[in-house]
Write a protein that holds these residues in place. Sequence first.
Motif: not given
Length: 217
Positions: A167-175
Amino acid sequence: MMASASSDVSQFHHTPSYCEENVYLLCKKLCADGVVDASDLFVVFISNEHKHIPLWHQKASHRADGIILWDYHVICVQKKRKQAKSVDLVWDLDSTLSFPSTLASYVSDGIRPSFELFSEFQRVFRIVHAPLFLRYFASDRRHMKDSEGNWMSPPPEYKPIVAQDGTVHNLNQFIEMSTKDVLEDVGEDSVNAVFTKQLGVLVGESQLEQFFSCISS
């Protein structure tokens, strides 16, 4: 190397505005240096549905009390699970408080839950066990580019963090978090869930210290 109230913050990598990556590297360094085992670390995302959360004693602030309004912030909490009388610690590379601070002092001075806030500023805390965070977190830094593709803040020089599964991007799920999704009460089930859920558990500011006090070996 032992964790103490006078650890040298300059020994840790820090890129302004990239707190999630700073904490990722901090967790890795604390483990690599033998300060603590990864199982004793928890990554805590602080935000809300409005992306307006106040914190005090922040280096980026221009006020004497150090208050700043972040869209989100990320810290690391250390819980020595095998030591019954150990003190929980907060590692925040952006804070002017002791590094690390005790959780109690960080909450009291940096979060200030006793300070009456309008509902839009109420903070939510996503607590993620560090081993899960280090395995699953990814960021290609897209959130730091404007509509024209320009950097809003210079990115770190190292390559973006890719999760172990590619996975290259999942920051949005954390914030992404909301006050309506926090735990109704802190109990054994919710505490146990933090060790299995990729995105951890959500608690309100009045539950933060209680949550960590319930974690045992």
